[in-house]
Write a protein that holds these residues in place. Sequence first.
Motif, PDB file in Angstrom:
ATOM      1  N   LYS A  13       0.843  -1.203   0.000  1.00 43.11           N
ATOM      2  CA  LYS A  13       0.000   0.000   0.000  1.00 43.11           C
ATOM      3  C   LYS A  13       0.875   1.250   0.000  1.00 43.11           C
ATOM      4  N   GLU A  14       0.506   2.178  -0.885  1.00 39.05           N
ATOM      5  CA  GLU A  14       1.272   3.421  -1.012  1.00 39.05           C
ATOM      6  C   GLU A  14       0.827   4.436   0.034  1.00 39.05           C
ATOM      7  N   PHE A  15       1.787   5.205   0.525  1.00 38.62           N
ATOM      8  CA  PHE A  15       1.481   6.352   1.381  1.00 38.62           C
ATOM      9  C   PHE A  15       2.539   7.418   1.147  1.00 38.62           C
ATOM     10  N   VAL A  16       2.327   8.585   1.682  1.00 34.08           N
ATOM     11  CA  VAL A  16       3.257   9.691   1.471  1.00 34.08           C
ATOM     12  C   VAL A  16       3.860  10.130   2.796  1.00 34.08           C
ATOM     13  N   VAL A  17       5.088  10.639   2.703  1.00 32.86           N
ATOM     14  CA  VAL A  17       5.827  11.104   3.877  1.00 32.86           C
ATOM     15  C   VAL A  17       6.378  12.486   3.559  1.00 32.86           C
ATOM     16  N   ASN A  18       6.333  13.368   4.531  1.00 32.56           N
ATOM     17  CA  ASN A  18       6.960  14.676   4.389  1.00 32.56           C
ATOM     18  C   ASN A  18       8.462  14.462   4.568  1.00 32.56           C
ATOM     19  N   ALA A  19       9.216  14.587   3.466  1.00 29.56           N
ATOM     20  CA  ALA A  19      10.646  14.300   3.490  1.00 29.56           C
ATOM     21  C   ALA A  19      11.414  15.236   4.413  1.00 29.56           C
ATOM     22  N   ASP A  20      10.895  16.424   4.655  1.00 29.64           N
ATOM     23  CA  ASP A  20      11.571  17.354   5.560  1.00 29.64           C
ATOM     24  C   ASP A  20      11.557  16.852   7.006  1.00 29.64           C
ATOM     25  N   ILE A  22      12.016  13.597   7.832  1.00 28.35           N
ATOM     26  CA  ILE A  22      12.826  12.380   7.981  1.00 28.35           C
ATOM     27  C   ILE A  22      14.160  12.761   8.619  1.00 28.35           C
ATOM     28  N   GLU A  23      14.443  12.109   9.738  1.00 28.17           N
ATOM     29  CA  GLU A  23      15.700  12.371  10.435  1.00 28.17           C
ATOM     30  C   GLU A  23      16.768  11.370  10.006  1.00 28.17           C
ATOM     31  N   THR A  24      16.408  10.084   9.980  1.00 33.68           N
ATOM     32  CA  THR A  24      17.355   9.053   9.541  1.00 33.68           C
ATOM     33  C   THR A  24      16.634   8.010   8.704  1.00 33.68           C
ATOM     34  N   VAL A  25      17.420   7.329   7.857  1.00 34.83           N
ATOM     35  CA  VAL A  25      16.931   6.202   7.067  1.00 34.83           C
ATOM     36  C   VAL A  25      17.926   5.079   7.293  1.00 34.83           C
ATOM     37  N   GLU A  26      17.433   3.915   7.728  1.00 36.08           N
ATOM     38  CA  GLU A  26      18.353   2.815   8.004  1.00 36.08           C
ATOM     39  C   GLU A  26      17.776   1.499   7.495  1.00 36.08           C
ATOM     40  N   SER A  27      18.673   0.555   7.251  1.00 41.90           N
ATOM     41  CA  SER A  27      18.296  -0.775   6.806  1.00 41.90           C
ATOM     42  C   SER A  27      18.537  -1.743   7.955  1.00 41.90           C
ATOM     43  N   THR A  28      17.448  -2.456   8.384  1.00 38.50           N
ATOM     44  CA  THR A  28      17.586  -3.286   9.596  1.00 38.50           C
ATOM     45  C   THR A  28      17.091  -4.727   9.471  1.00 38.50           C
ATOM     46  N   PRO A  29      16.903  -5.490   8.479  1.00 40.43           N
ATOM     47  CA  PRO A  29      17.144  -5.285   7.055  1.00 40.43           C
ATOM     48  C   PRO A  29      16.037  -4.522   6.348  1.00 40.43           C
ATOM     49  N   ASP A  30      14.839  -4.401   6.955  1.00 45.05           N
ATOM     50  CA  ASP A  30      13.814  -3.556   6.332  1.00 45.05           C
ATOM     51  C   ASP A  30      14.248  -2.104   6.440  1.00 45.05           C
ATOM     52  N   LEU A  33      12.305   4.492   8.349  1.00 49.75           N
ATOM     53  CA  LEU A  33      12.416   5.949   8.353  1.00 49.75           C
ATOM     54  C   LEU A  33      12.147   6.415   9.774  1.00 49.75           C
ATOM     55  N   SER A  34      13.067   7.125  10.369  1.00 48.48           N
ATOM     56  CA  SER A  34      12.852   7.721  11.687  1.00 48.48           C
ATOM     57  C   SER A  34      12.553   9.191  11.467  1.00 48.48           C
ATOM     58  N   LEU A  35      11.392   9.630  11.953  1.00 49.20           N
ATOM     59  CA  LEU A  35      10.979  11.020  11.785  1.00 49.20           C
ATOM     60  C   LEU A  35      11.429  11.849  12.980  1.00 49.20           C
ATOM     61  N   VAL A  36      11.476  13.145  12.801  1.00 51.00           N
ATOM     62  CA  VAL A  36      11.909  14.034  13.884  1.00 51.00           C
ATOM     63  C   VAL A  36      10.980  13.942  15.088  1.00 51.00           C
ATOM     64  N   SER A  37       9.761  13.485  14.883  1.00 51.18           N
ATOM     65  CA  SER A  37       8.806  13.325  15.984  1.00 51.18           C
ATOM     66  C   SER A  37       9.099  12.095  16.833  1.00 51.18           C
ATOM     67  N   GLY A  38      10.024  11.219  16.344  1.00 49.87           N
ATOM     68  CA  GLY A  38      10.316   9.982  17.049  1.00 49.87           C
ATOM     69  C   GLY A  38       9.580   8.792  16.447  1.00 49.87           C
ATOM     70  N   ARG A  39       8.605   9.052  15.600  1.00 55.21           N
ATOM     71  CA  ARG A  39       7.852   7.984  14.941  1.00 55.21           C
ATOM     72  C   ARG A  39       8.757   7.247  13.957  1.00 55.21           C
ATOM     73  N   LYS A  40       8.562   5.939  13.847  1.00 57.22           N
ATOM     74  CA  LYS A  40       9.336   5.124  12.915  1.00 57.22           C
ATOM     75  C   LYS A  40       8.383   4.486  11.911  1.00 57.22           C
ATOM     76  N   LEU A  41       8.775   4.511  10.625  1.00 55.84           N
ATOM     77  CA  LEU A  41       7.966   3.944   9.560  1.00 55.84           C
ATOM     78  C   LEU A  41       8.797   2.914   8.818  1.00 55.84           C
ATOM     79  N   VAL A  42       8.228   1.727   8.602  1.00 60.99           N
ATOM     80  CA  VAL A  42       8.898   0.691   7.829  1.00 60.99           C
ATOM     81  C   VAL A  42       8.359   0.775   6.404  1.00 60.99           C
ATOM     82  N   VAL A  43       9.269   0.844   5.429  1.00 63.43           N
ATOM     83  CA  VAL A  43       8.855   0.983   4.029  1.00 63.43           C
ATOM     84  C   VAL A  43       9.494  -0.112   3.187  1.00 63.43           C
ATOM     85  N   ALA A  44       8.874  -0.396   2.033  1.00 65.61           N
ATOM     86  CA  ALA A  44       9.368  -1.436   1.127  1.00 65.61           C
ATOM     87  C   ALA A  44      10.572  -0.974   0.320  1.00 65.61           C
TER      88      ALA A  44
END
Length: 91
Positions: A13-20, A22-30, A33-44
Amino acid sequence: MDAIIRVHRLDGKEFVVNADLIETVESTPDTVLSLVSGRKLVVAESVDEVIERVVAFNRSRALPARLEPPAPSPAGRAGAVVTRERDAGRS
């Protein structure tokens, strides 16, 4: 305009993120995206794909500013000073 990029959840399922935001992007292996709010999003998308989308959006956002015509020069003021000097010399 917000810095929106499109990404996908692991279920496709597609969704949108405000790129401004995004604080960090890491592979864990997924990709997480860690946002400045502290929220974490797993993306494909891979880390590189997310980076490419953010960079592409930022370039597109900066492009119109480069295409604007330059501001008028203050030549009119300098011309007025020159005219006054010429007029003063005629007296």
